[in-house]
Design a protein around this motif. Sequence first.
Motif: not given
Length: 256
Positions: A183, A186, A189, A191
Amino acid sequence: MSTLVKLAILLPCSFFLVALIKFLYDYLWIPLRLQHMMNSQGIKGPPYTFIHGNNKEATKTTNEALSKPMALRHDIFPRVQSHVYSCVNRYGRNYLAWDGKRPELVITEPELVNEVLKNSVTTFPKRKPTFFLTGIFGNGLVTALGEKWAKQRKLANYAFHGENLKNMTPAVIASVETMLEKWKGYVGKEIEVYHEFRLLTSEVISRTAFGSSYLEGEKIFDIKLWKSGDVLESEELSNGIQDCVMKIVKKREDKV
């Protein structure tokens, strides 16, 4: 009109009439009679619909619940079992539902659930598994009946003993740490959390049940839990699961 011609006309009509009577008896008379008997004992439920039972209503309720975004809360029951949640609120903790013409007594009171689980071998046996389920799960805990189930359940108790579950903690922690590490890439971003937790679940099962990483157990988990019946034939599915499991077993045997 000759006797032979009369027989040729009467016999098909007689068979059709008998079949129609039996059909109405199975799909109308018995369900309505059972519903009346249960209502008289205080067990209410959604009314039986000819042929479909409550399936249409359940599908509609489920689709409506899944079409709406869910708030960040732990109470997921109204979403994952929306029809059951609705019926419990309308008819009480225990109610009668219909899967087609088959009656289902849904119980949610802990005391009654405990009673059913304690007497499941004799008083409350499982229904006979379908050919499809037997092909996937074999004759294990999921499909076994009677004394065979009781013996397998006794053997399985060891795996779920408190100390053994504690020993699984490092594997669970390692799986969570792997997910959290991924993670980090990410940040900033969006998810898909559902997909991520699905992977986490399969990772934990692979590590604890098969002693392997998710990459080794991924194929088993996917074809067993996530592929629908219209995608894979049951025989191919069964063979695929068996091949994957045997490869993992062989690998662990070689390691030992």
